[in-house]
Design a protein around this motif. Structure first.
Motif, short mmCIF file in Angstrom:
data_model
loop_
_atom_site.label_atom_id
_atom_site.label_comp_id
_atom_site.label_asym_id
_atom_site.label_seq_id
_atom_site.Cartn_x
_atom_site.Cartn_y
_atom_site.Cartn_z
N TYR A 1 0.83 -1.21 0.00
CA TYR A 1 0.00 0.00 0.00
C TYR A 1 0.87 1.25 0.00
CZ TYR A 1 -3.71 3.24 1.39
OH TYR A 1 -4.61 4.29 1.44
N PHE A 2 1.92 1.24 0.80
CA PHE A 2 2.83 2.39 0.82
C PHE A 2 3.50 2.58 -0.54
CE2 PHE A 2 7.25 3.83 1.17
CZ PHE A 2 7.01 5.15 1.52
N ALA A 3 3.92 1.48 -1.15
CA ALA A 3 4.55 1.56 -2.47
C ALA A 3 3.59 2.15 -3.49
CB ALA A 3 5.02 0.18 -2.91
N CYS A 4 2.33 1.76 -3.40
CA CYS A 4 1.31 2.30 -4.32
C CYS A 4 1.12 3.79 -4.08
CB CYS A 4 -0.01 1.57 -4.15
SG CYS A 4 0.00 -0.14 -4.73
N ALA B 1 3.31 5.84 -2.87
CA ALA B 1 4.51 6.51 -3.37
C ALA B 1 4.44 6.68 -4.88
CB ALA B 1 5.76 5.70 -2.98
N ALA B 2 3.92 5.66 -5.58
CA ALA B 2 3.77 5.76 -7.04
C ALA B 2 2.76 6.83 -7.41
CB ALA B 2 3.35 4.41 -7.60
N VAL B 3 1.67 6.91 -6.63
CA VAL B 3 0.65 7.94 -6.89
C VAL B 3 1.25 9.34 -6.70
CG1 VAL B 3 -1.50 8.96 -6.03
CG2 VAL B 3 -1.32 6.49 -6.34
N LEU B 4 1.98 9.53 -5.59
CA LEU B 4 2.61 10.84 -5.36
C LEU B 4 3.69 11.12 -6.40
CD1 LEU B 4 2.93 10.87 -1.46
CD2 LEU B 4 1.34 12.19 -2.87
N GLY B 5 4.39 10.07 -6.82
CA GLY B 5 5.39 10.25 -7.86
C GLY B 5 4.77 10.73 -9.16
N GLY B 6 3.56 10.25 -9.44
CA GLY B 6 2.87 10.70 -10.63
C GLY B 6 2.53 12.18 -10.61
N THR B 7 2.29 12.70 -9.40
CA THR B 7 1.95 14.13 -9.30
C THR B 7 3.18 15.02 -9.53
OG1 THR B 7 2.35 14.28 -6.90
CG2 THR B 7 0.15 13.57 -7.62
N LEU B 8 4.38 14.45 -9.38
CA LEU B 8 5.59 15.25 -9.60
C LEU B 8 5.65 15.78 -11.02
CD1 LEU B 8 8.27 13.02 -7.82
CD2 LEU B 8 7.23 15.10 -6.94
N GLY C 1 -6.09 16.14 -9.05
CA GLY C 1 -6.94 15.34 -9.92
C GLY C 1 -6.22 14.10 -10.43
N ALA C 2 -4.95 14.26 -10.78
CA ALA C 2 -4.15 13.12 -11.23
C ALA C 2 -4.00 12.10 -10.11
CB ALA C 2 -2.79 13.59 -11.72
N ALA C 3 -3.79 12.60 -8.89
CA ALA C 3 -3.66 11.69 -7.74
C ALA C 3 -4.93 10.89 -7.54
CB ALA C 3 -3.31 12.48 -6.49
N VAL D 1 -5.81 1.65 -6.82
CA VAL D 1 -5.25 1.27 -5.52
C VAL D 1 -6.40 1.01 -4.54
CG1 VAL D 1 -3.78 1.99 -3.60
CG2 VAL D 1 -3.17 2.63 -5.95
N MET D 2 -7.39 1.89 -4.53
CA MET D 2 -8.55 1.71 -3.65
C MET D 2 -9.27 0.41 -3.98
SD MET D 2 -11.84 4.23 -3.23
CE MET D 2 -12.28 4.01 -4.97
N MET D 3 -9.40 0.11 -5.28
CA MET D 3 -10.08 -1.11 -5.69
C MET D 3 -9.34 -2.35 -5.19
SD MET D 3 -10.97 0.15 -9.56
CE MET D 3 -11.70 -1.39 -10.13
N MET D 4 -8.02 -2.32 -5.23
CA MET D 4 -7.24 -3.47 -4.78
C MET D 4 -7.30 -3.67 -3.27
SD MET D 4 -3.74 -3.58 -7.07
CE MET D 4 -3.16 -1.97 -6.51
N PHE D 5 -7.38 -2.56 -2.54
CA PHE D 5 -7.28 -2.65 -1.09
C PHE D 5 -8.63 -2.58 -0.37
CE2 PHE D 5 -2.90 -1.82 -2.06
CZ PHE D 5 -2.22 -2.52 -1.08
#
Length: 255
Positions: A101-104, A106-113, A145-147, A154-158
């Motif tokens: 979940y943390f890795a996901c 981090a990927a979401v926040l990385g996308g906002t960069l 919005g991208a986040a 991620v929500m669907m998986m968890f």
């Protein structure tokens, strides 16, 4: 562990069932929500490491609220010990899910960069609030919005993964797989659920605030937080309880 496909109207029923479960043991639910909020707040105080730990702890603590929903449905008393149910049964699987979940996240926040240069990520990770110009910029809202879009899978998986791992003995990867496709197969019910939850958490508080302002002639001496806090006290446990209602409806056979 075979999921059912339920009618769209069941999404609204989950909220009603959540309210019923809350009414069955309101003091117990409030104690659990407050304890969870307090623990996560204390953990999050630690810079960077606290954010990591808070994300990792989300799956095991979610089992606590599932256990509370099960206890309330059975008419059993709710104790604070239920909050730690995920640490007593299958803790290794829950912590593995927490790491994923943390890795996901981090990927979401990385996308906002790529959208705002990291303003949203710094706000979440380090509590570094953007300046006024950044708050009014289109880039920040585009990043949010991208986040939201990136977080949807991620929500669907968890949504069901922690409880499938804890109560059905599913490995982490299998629990994530079944959760994602159970959510996807019931997208109509979850769309109705999301619409109902949005009404409860936004429209209802704003309507209550409008009524209070109208009754007071447009002015009130009570701070906004003081007006909304009683509603949040009821809404948060109801939403937590509705998570169990969705699980019981879709995975009706139970563990």
């Amino acid at each position: 562990m075979q999921p059912r496909i339920v009618p769209y109207v069941n999404g609204l029923r989950w909220l009603l069932e959540g309210w019923r479960l809350f009414r069955a043991a309101p003091i117990g639910w409030l104690a659990l929500v407050f304890a969870y909020w307090l623990l996560m707040s204390l953990v999050s105080v630690i810079p960077i490491a606290g954010v990591v730990a808070a994300a990792v702890l989300v799956p095991p603590f979610s089992i606590g609220f599932m256990a509370a929903g099960r206890a309330a449905a059975a008419g059993s008393p709710l104790s604070l010990a239920l909050l730690f149910e995920g640490f007593r049964h299958g803790a290794r699987a829950q912590l593995m899910l927490g790491a994923i979940y943390f890795a996901c996240l981090a990927a979401v926040l990385g996308g906002t960069l790529l959208v705002d240069g990291g303003a949203a990520a710094r706000w979440v990770l380090a509590g570094e609030r953007p300046d006024e110009d950044a708050l009014q910029s289109a880039a920040l809202y585009a990043a949010l919005g991208a986040a939201a879009l990136l977080y949807a899978p991620v929500m669907m998986m968890f949504w069901f993964a922690p409880v499938l791992a804890a109560w059905h003995g599913a490995p982490a990867a299998k629990a994530l797989f079944f959760s994602f496709f159970a959510f996807l197969a019931n997208w109509r019910a979850f769309l109705a659920y999301g619409a109902g939850a949005a009404v409860l958490t936004t429209a209802v508080p704003m309507l209550a605030l409008s009524v209070l302002l109208a009754l007071s002639g447009g002015t009130t001496a009570v701070p906004l937080a003081g007006l909304l806090f009683p509603l949040l006290v009821v809404l948060l446990p109801t939403l937590f309880a509705s998570f169990y209602a969705s699980y019981r409806d879709i995975f009706a056979a139970g563990p």
